[in-house]
Structure formats: structure tokens, C-alpha cells
Design a protein around this motif. Structure first.
Motif, mmCIF file in Angstrom:
data_model
loop_
_atom_site.group_PDB
_atom_site.id
_atom_site.type_symbol
_atom_site.label_atom_id
_atom_site.label_comp_id
_atom_site.label_asym_id
_atom_site.label_seq_id
_atom_site.Cartn_x
_atom_site.Cartn_y
_atom_site.Cartn_z
ATOM 1 N N UNK A 438 27.640 21.191 55.516
ATOM 2 C CA UNK A 438 26.404 20.415 55.399
ATOM 3 C C UNK A 438 25.882 20.014 56.772
ATOM 4 N N UNK A 439 26.777 19.637 57.683
ATOM 5 C CA UNK A 439 26.334 19.258 59.032
ATOM 6 C C UNK A 439 25.726 20.442 59.770
ATOM 7 N N UNK A 440 26.223 21.619 59.514
ATOM 8 C CA UNK A 440 25.670 22.812 60.157
ATOM 9 C C UNK A 440 24.213 23.007 59.731
ATOM 10 N N UNK A 441 23.910 22.832 58.441
ATOM 11 C CA UNK A 441 22.539 22.979 57.977
ATOM 12 C C UNK A 441 21.640 21.885 58.541
ATOM 13 N N UNK A 442 22.156 20.643 58.622
ATOM 14 C CA UNK A 442 21.375 19.545 59.175
ATOM 15 C C UNK A 442 21.059 19.797 60.640
ATOM 16 N N UNK A 443 22.015 20.325 61.399
ATOM 17 C CA UNK A 443 21.789 20.604 62.815
ATOM 18 C C UNK A 443 20.729 21.687 63.005
ATOM 19 N N UNK A 444 20.777 22.697 62.171
ATOM 20 C CA UNK A 444 19.772 23.746 62.277
ATOM 21 C C UNK A 444 18.376 23.201 61.973
ATOM 22 N N UNK A 445 18.295 22.338 60.942
ATOM 23 C CA UNK A 445 16.991 21.746 60.610
ATOM 24 C C UNK A 445 16.494 20.852 61.743
#
Length: 887
Positions: A438-445
């Protein structure tokens, strides 16, 4: 069919948020300066020291995210394996960062923009349980961004707030200015509703939510750069977006009522707003937090596996600052809604993105999670389209249509992304290794969001040409005048200060350097600034010409009006004289009529008093007559009762005398018959016995013949009326022992036989019977023989000749008979009688003496009393329950 004409709708002008025309707002923003979206990152502290972290803070702007398998295997990655990824933000707040640090770096510039008339948007983004709500609102010990923004705002404008209801929302995303009288009526209406305890204005506790405010908070320092010649008011709204529907959390509805969904509309300035939303005017931080707490109670929260109190909706708390310039004296707001400036700070707490595989949600929770993820995906898509459109504009390609309307959250804040305000975002990260994906997706966003450029808004406030600092100057002038009045200087009342219009084209040109790469942009800004000065100069000249023409026209009108007024004054004086004479005559008539009215009133009052006196006397006479009638009826009843008693007595006496006369006559006839018989016997007899002369003819019979003759006479002369009620008939009578005595150790048990409604005696000495049982009717033998009854008492009450109550108690012994019954032998009579203290005339009572009879017989003296007792007794006590007649 004839068409019915309709009244055309009146179009109300909307209040512009920034004072630019619609054409300038629609102008292409490609030539404007652009600013990137400010993205901040905040790392949440680990809840346990045993938890593994998936990221590492390298410095104040960089975060390194480590792969999950690398952390679990504890070895260096091989060639081709996933490596550590670094992300750069404007600022990174480490786990030990305080709430004040976050506010000072992120929110304080937005509050400064709010005071300057600019709009700002701040939203928190992250997975569930990453600390978004804590960052926005805080808790008991650490206040969040929202309470701190309100505290700084109210401390800055504390001395420059307008009175309540001076600014009033028009329900169309604008505001209107009320006069002092209308505002006073609105305040009075609010006070009445508070006392009545109804509506949103009902009295509420002033204690703020302990999760929001803290009493131990440090007082913030007020911000600088405030325009002191304006008046300010703060309005707040609180809405939530649940399942892609907008709800007003401050809606004035009952607790049991379900909130109604709202729609998003566009106003006249092409700004998006929630139609029908409740805007509450607040004057203090406590009042604003109380309004927030009221909406927080309606916010939808839920329990999930990852978070005990998870927000199931996006919440938006809007702070709107309304400001308007004061008049030339600096005391009241200029009554022109075109001069109002409205700025807004939107604080958005986005719901966290979730994976159903981890949260294990089902049913309603699964539907909520799906709507949350869809809205966040739409936000991400809109930002991606904005970035692609910026790249396409630089390459000369046609831009794509951004899908703002696919979600309510993006549709509501469309203007911010189109260049109507500054946008900032706080990315909240939970560093646990379980949240790596989930943190990976948040960082990309977050990385993609930083590449979006937002056009810089440059709102211009309306300049009315009034003197700067007039409000403070007027205040100081009033203080000086008050001081002079206290010193006793009378000329202080005539002093005046002129802080009126100042014809100025505005401040000087700003200094620019033309050797910078942005020279063309600076030149455009200077041209725009010069155009504004030229427009301002034209407006001021036009205003001066209009004022000169109006002043000249006013002088001509005053001269014409003066001449006309003089003519009218002369005619009015003549009319006034006539009316004055007429009024004097009417006043004289009025005085005459008033005097006659006074005389009539006096006469009327006298007549009314006489009527009252006569009415009082008439009532007294009627009362006396009524009393006499009552006394007459009472005497009539009394004498009627006495007459009845006397009649009964006389009747009984006559019957007794008649009976005595009959007895005497019968005795005389017997004596004569006996004499005749004796004479006949003498005549028929041959041997006549010699009798002594001293013996009378009444005693010539011997004792045997006298007894036999007496018996025969008694048998033949028994009267029809029974005189002795105590004589028991010999035929069928039960045998009883009159000398029967019961045991006295058990005590006497009385049976009292009285009337159903006896007259109370009211005497001091009352008859007392121990162990008694009272009956009103003696119809059953068991009442006499049961319970060991030994004594019998018959209570008789009659009126005597004087009308007084006479009570007699006939007492006797209950003696058992051979047939199993009982009989009563009366042996005592008690007479209770009350005498009136008023003397009554004596009456001759008949004598009840003994009546002599032949052979020494006597009539008992209690015959009359016995007859009264016989009339009261309905049952002959003979040892049987059936009634038998006595001879």
C-alpha cells in the motif's frame, strides 16, 4: 387556450470571490505563473519496537522504501532483484515531529493566503490507520491542523470582527450585507431561539471535544499583514462524502432524521459549491470547535481489522473568511456587495484506501471500501490527466477532458485544480512492513502529484480610494475628544476629522529585473498592472465629473425648491390661520361638551350608588324572609310531631280508660248476677243458712265458689286486644328454667338489637356493653344461640311529648329451652332522656296505677310500655325460628 403571463424572475447578482470579471476568469491560464502541488510526507511512529519497518528517512526531503523480500531475508539483493526506491518530497516529517512543526510548515502559509483573499486546499492521503485524522484534528494533548488554523485566525482578526449577521449567506455561494437594523433583528431572533431551546441556536455546553481542543495548548502568535480598514467574519461548513453522495453534517434536523444528500452546483462565477449547505457564523475558537463537534457526532465511522475507528467517508471542513472595507469614518461596512471578498480554506480528511483481502470486509463495509477506492482512483486519474495536458500543451497537442464529474470529491474541488487556489497534500505513511504494497502505491501517487502544475491565482481587491488607516485614525480621534471632554474643554465637541476619499492611483510600480529568464512573464504582469492603474484613473476622473455634475444639479434643484417652498409656505400660513381659528372654536365646543359629560357622569355615579344600596337592602330583606320561612317550617314540623305524639298518647289513654270501664261494668254485672243467683237459691232452698250481719253481700261466697267463678269470669271476659305481651301461651310452648344460671367465669356476651339508623345520643354518659354484637334484624335463631350469647338488649328510640328523643334499653337473660332454642326473659329497663334547658309547660300524664279486681288480681303498670315494645318486636322468641302468634 390563452397563455397566462408569468412574472419574470429577478436575477440577483452573485458576490464574486475575487474581484475579476467572468471574461478574465475564463482567460487562458497558460500565460500565468504556475506552482506545483506541495506534497509533504509524515511518517507515523511504530506502535511496537518489535515491528519491522519498510522505509528509511534519509533527510528532510527524501525517503527510501526497501523491498519487502529483502527485509525478510536479511541479505543483499542479487543482480536483477528489486532495489531500494527513493522518493523526494517538499518536506518529510520524521516520527518524532510535533503537531506544531506540521502546522508551521504546511498550514500556516495557507492561513496567510486566507487573510489575503486567496483560496487554499489541504488534504491528507494514505492507507487506513496511517494517522490522517490525527494530523488533521489531533487529540487531547496534541491539537491538529484544523484547531490551530482556527486559533491563529481568530487571534489575528479578534479586534476587527464585524458584528454578527452583518454578512449573511445568500444560499448561492455568495454573501449580502445587512443594515444595522436588520442585523439587530437577526441577533434578536437568534437569542429568542436560544432561550426557547430550539434549532441550531439552542443553548449548548461550551466544553469542546477533548479529542480536538486542549486546555494546555500554547497560545499562537497572530499573523501580520492584516488590512486593518476591513471588517471580517468567519463562516464554517462541514460536509462528508459517503458512498459518492454529499451530506451536510451541520444540517438542522432531528437526531432520528436521516441526512438528505446534497447536490454540487456552479455559481455565476463558475465556482463549484454544495447547494443548500449550512453555513454557520462563528465568533470564537470555542464556538467553531463546538460546531465541528456537532458535525463529528454525525460522521460515519466503522470498525475494521486494520483500524478500530476507521473513517468510512471523506470529510471536508471549510473555513470561509468574508471581508469588506469600512466607510470613510472606519466604523461601518460599505453597503455594496460588490466590495465583498470571500476566501476559503478547505481541510479534507480523505478516507484510507483498503484491500479487502486484508480488512476482511463484507456487506456494508465492503461496499463502503469499494466507493472509497473508486473515489481515490478518480482523483488519481484526474491528476494524471492534468499532468498529461501540461505535457501536451508544451508539445502543441490538444488537451484531454479531465473526468472531474466521475467522483464527488474531484467535482467539488475542480476550481482548485483549474487555478483558483493553492493545493497542498500531506501523505501519511505507516512504516510497518505489512503495509509495504500500500505504501508503494501511495508513494507513486505522491510522486505523480508533485509533477502537476497549478496556475497561480492573483486576486485583486477593490480599491475605493479611501484613506488607509482611517479606522485607527478615527478611533484615536474619538479617544482624544473624550479626553478633552473629561478635562472640561467645551470646544472638543465641535472638532471634526476628515478621513474621507483620497484620490490615489495605488502603490508605486514594483521593482523588476528584466534580465531574468521570466522577463516576458514579468512584462505581461507590468502591462496588466498598468492597465489596472489606467482603469483606476478613468474611474476616478469619471467619479469626479459625476460628482461635479451632481453637485451643480443639486444647487439648481435647491434653488428651484427654495422658491417653490416659499410659495407653498405663504399659502400654508393662510391655511394654518384658518385651521387655527376653526380649531379654537372646536376646542371651545369640546370644553362645553366635556363639562356636560362630567355632570352626566356624576349623576350616573350617584344613580349607580343608589342602585347598589337598594340592591343590598333588597338582598337583606330576601335573606330575612328566607330565614323566617325556614324557622316557620321548622316550627311547623316540631308542632306536627308533638301533635302526633299527643294524639297517640290520648288514644292509648282513652283505650285504657275504656278497658277499665268495661272491666268495672263486667264486675258489677257479675256481682248483680251472683246476688240474683243467691236470691234465687234462697228462694228455692228450704234450709237457709244463717249468715252473720256483719258480713256483706260481696263476701257471702266461699273461697271455693269465688275461685271457680273468678276463673270462669276470666275465661269469658278475655278482651280481644292482648294486654300482656310477656304471657307465653301454654299450647305448644317450650319448657324452660327461669332460674337457669350460666357460669360467670366466661363473662357475659350481649346481643344488641337496634334500629338500622339510630339517632346518636351525644351524651357524656354512654351505655356500655362489654362483649357485644349488634344486629338490626333478628330473623335467624343462630344469631341468638350462637357464640354463647347470655344477654339480650333491645334499643328503642321515640319522641316524647316535648319533641325530645327518649331512648329505652330493654335488657333480659337468654335462657335455653328443651327444644334446643332459647327464650328471652326481660328483667331490666333503662331510660335515657335529654332535657332542653328551655322550660316547657308541664303536661298531665295519665296514671298507670294498679287496677283492683275481685280476688286481689292486679293489672301491671307497664302495659303501655309493653305495647310499644310489642310493636317493635317482629319475632316471638319461643325456641323456634318460625313466627307464631301469641294469644
Amino acid at each position: 387556450m390563452k397563455a397566462v403571463p408569468r412574472t419574470p424572475m429577478r436575477v440577483v447578482p452573485k458576490t464574486p470571490r475575487v474581484h475579476q470579471t467572468v471574461e478574465k476568469q475564463r482567460r487562458d491560464t497558460s500565460d500565468k505563473a504556475r506552482d506545483p502541488v506541495n506534497v509533504f510526507c509524515r511518517v507515523r511512529p511504530l506502535q511496537s519496537d518489535a515491528d519491522l519497518t519498510s522505509l528509511r528517512v534519509k533527510n528532510s526531503t527524501t525517503i527510501a522504501l526497501n523491498p519487502q523480500d529483502q527485509l525478510l531475508q536479511h541479505h543483499k539483493p542479487h543482480n536483477g532483484a528489486q532495489r531500494e526506491v527513493q522518493y523526494i518530497f517538499k518536506h518529510v516529517f520524521q516520527p518524532d515531529a510535533t503537531q506544531q512543526d506540521v502546522y508551521a510548515a504546511v498550514a500556516q502559509p495557507l492561513v496567510e493566503n486566507l487573510l489575503k483573499g486567496r483560496n487554499s486546499l489541504l488534504f491528507t492521503y494514505g492507507v487506513t490507520g496511517s494517522g490522517k485524522t490525527y494530523t488533521m484534528t489531533g487529540n487531547l494533548r496534541h491539537r491538529g491542523i484544523m484547531p490551530r488554523c482556527l486559533d491563529v485566525l481568530f487571534r489575528t482578526i479578534s479586534d476587527y470582527q464585524a458584528k454578527k449577521f452583518v454578512f449573511k449567506p445568500d444560499k448561492l455561494n455568495g454573501f449580502e450585507i445587512l443594515s444595522e437594523e436588520d442585523a439587530l433583528l437577526e441577533r434578536q431572533h437568534e437569542m429568542n431561539q436560544r432561550f426557547a431551546g430550539s434549532g441550531r441556536f439552542a443553548f449548548r455546553h461550551k466544553d469542546s471535544d477533548p479529542e480536538i481542543a486542549s486546555q494546555a495548548s500554547v497560545e499562537p502568535i497572530p499573523l501580520l499583514g492584516l488590512d486593518e480598514d476591513n471588517m471580517y467574519s468567519v463562516f464554517v461548513t462541514y460536509i462528508e462524502i459517503y458512498n459518492n453522495s454529499v451530506y451536510d453534517l451541520l444540517e438542522d434536523s432531528g437526531i432520528q432524521k436521516t441526512l438528505q444528500s446534497k447536490i454540487i452546483r456552479e455559481d455565476a462565477n463558475r465556482h463549484m459549491f454544495v447547494h443548500g449547505v449550512t453555513e454557520v457564523e462563528v465568533k470564537t475558537v470555542e464556538e467553531a470547535l463546538e460546531v465541528f463537534q456537532m458535525g463529528q457526532k454525525r460522521k460515519r465511522m466503522g470498525h475494521t481489522v486494520l483500524n478500530a475507528e476507521s473513517s468510512r467517508s471523506h470529510s471536508v471542513f471549510n473555513i470561509r473568511l468574508v471581508q469588506a472595507p469600512t466607510d470613510s469614518q472606519g466604523e461601518n461596512v460599505v453597503q455594496d456587495r460588490q466590495n465583498i471578498t470571500v476566501s476559503q480554506l478547505s481541510l479534507v480528511d480523505l478516507a484510507g484506501s483498503e484491500r479487502s483481502s486484508r480488512t476482511k470486509n463484507t456487506g456494508v463495509r465492503l461496499r463502503e471500501a469499494g466507493n472509497i477506492n473508486n473515489s481515490l482512483m478518480t482523483l488519481r486519474t484526474c491528476l494524471e490527466y492534468l499532468r498529461e495536458n501540461q505535457l501536451a500543451a508544451s508539445n502543441g497537442l490538444a488537451p484531454k477532458k479531465v473526468p472531474y464529474r466521475d467522483s464527488k470529491i474531484t467535482h467539488m474541488f475542480k476550481n482548485y485544480f483549474d487555478g483558483e487556489g493553492q493545493v497542498s497534500m500531506i501523505v501519511c505513511i505507516n512504516p510497518r512492513i505489512e503495509d509495504y504494497d500500500e505504501n508503494m502505491q501511495v508513494m507513486k501517487f505522491a510522486e505523480m502529484t508533485q509533477e502537476v502544475q497549478i496556475a497561480r491565482a492573483t486576486p485583486m481587491k477593490q480599491d475605493l480610494g479611501l484613506t488607509p488607516g482611517r479606522r485607527k485614525a478615527n478611533k484615536l480621534f474619538k479617544i482624544a475628544v473624550n479626553n478633552l471632554n473629561e478635562l472640561g474643554i467645551p470646544e472638543a465637541k465641535d472638532l471634526e476629522v476628515d478621513v474621507g476619499l483620497v484620490y490615489s492611483l495605488g502603490p508605486d510600480f514594483p521593482a523588476y529585473e528584466m534580465d531574468s529568464p521570466e522577463a516576458q512573464i514579468k512584462i505581461r504582469e507590468l502591462m496588466h498592472y498598468l492597465e489596472q492603474r489606467i482603469e483606476k484613473r478613468k474611474k476616478l476622473r469619471a467619479n469626479l465629473d459625476i460628482k461635479c455634475d451632481s453637485f451643480r444639479q443639486m444647487l439648481m434643484n435647491l434653488d428651484r425648491d427654495n422658491l417653490q417652498l416659499r410659495t407653498e409656505l405663504a399659502s400654508l400660513k393662510a391655511v394654518y390661520k384658518q385651521e387655527r381659528d376653526r380649531s379654537a372654536a372646536l376646542e371651545k365646543k369640546v370644553r362645553i361638551h366635556e363639562s356636560s359629560i362630567d355632570v352626566l357622569n356624576n349623576t350616573l355615579s350617584k344613580q349607580e350608588r343608589q342602585i347598589e344600596e337598594l340592591t343590598f337592602k333588597l338582598n337583606e330583606k330576601e335573606n330575612m324572609l328566607t330565614q323566617k320561612e325556614h324557622e316557620k317550617e321548622k316550627q311547623k314540623k316540631k308542632f306536627s310531631s308533638k301533635l302526633a305524639v299527643e294524639s297517640d298518647k290520648n288514644k292509648r289513654e282513652f283505650e285504657l280508660k275504656l278497658r277499665e270501664q268495661r272491666v268495672k261494668l263486667q264486675e258489677r254485672m257479675r256481682i248483680k248476677d251472683e246476688k240474683l243467683r243467691l236470691v234465687s237459691n234462697i228462694l228455692q232452698s228450704e234450709d237457709l243458712p244463717s249468715l252473720p250481719r256483719s258480713q256483706s253481700s260481696e263476701n257471702i261466697l266461699n273461697d271455693k265458689d269465688r275461685a271457680a267463678y273468678t276463673a270462669r269470669t276470666e275465661e269469658s271476659s278475655v278482651p280481644a286486644t292482648r294486654t300482656d305481651i310477656y304471657a307465653t301461651p301454654r299450647h305448644g310452648a317450650a319448657a324452660a328454667n327461669n332460674r337457669h344460671r350460666r357460669s360467670r367465669s366466661a363473662g357475659d356476651k350481649w346481643l344488641e338489637h337496634r334500629a338500622a339508623n339510630p339517632v346518636p345520643l351525644g351524651t357524656i354518659m354512654q351505655p356500655y356493653l362489654k362483649n357485644r354484637k349488634s344486629v338490626t334484624k333478628l330473623t335467624d335463631l343462630k344469631e341468638l344461640t350462637a357464640h354463647g350469647t347470655t344477654k339480650y338488649c333491645l334499643v328503642s328510640q321515640d319522641a316524647d311529648t316535648d319533641g325530645d328523643v327518649e331512648t329505652k334499653l330493654y335488657k333480659g337473660n337468654v335462657i335455653p329451652t328443651c327444644g334446643g332454642g332459647a327464650q328471652v326473659v326481660f328483667n331490666d329497663v333503662e331510660c335515657l332522656k335529654q332535657k332542653s334547658p328551655v322550660h316547657s309547660p308541664t303536661r298531665k300524664r295519665p296514671s298507670n296505677g294498679n287496677i283492683s279486681a275481685l280476688g286481689g288480681g292486679a293489672v301491671p303498670s307497664t302495659v303501655t310500655s309493653a305495647q310499644d315494645v310489642a310493636s317493635r318486636c317482629n319475632l316471638g322468641i319461643e325456641g323456634h325460628s318460625s313466627k307464631k302468634s301469641k294469644i
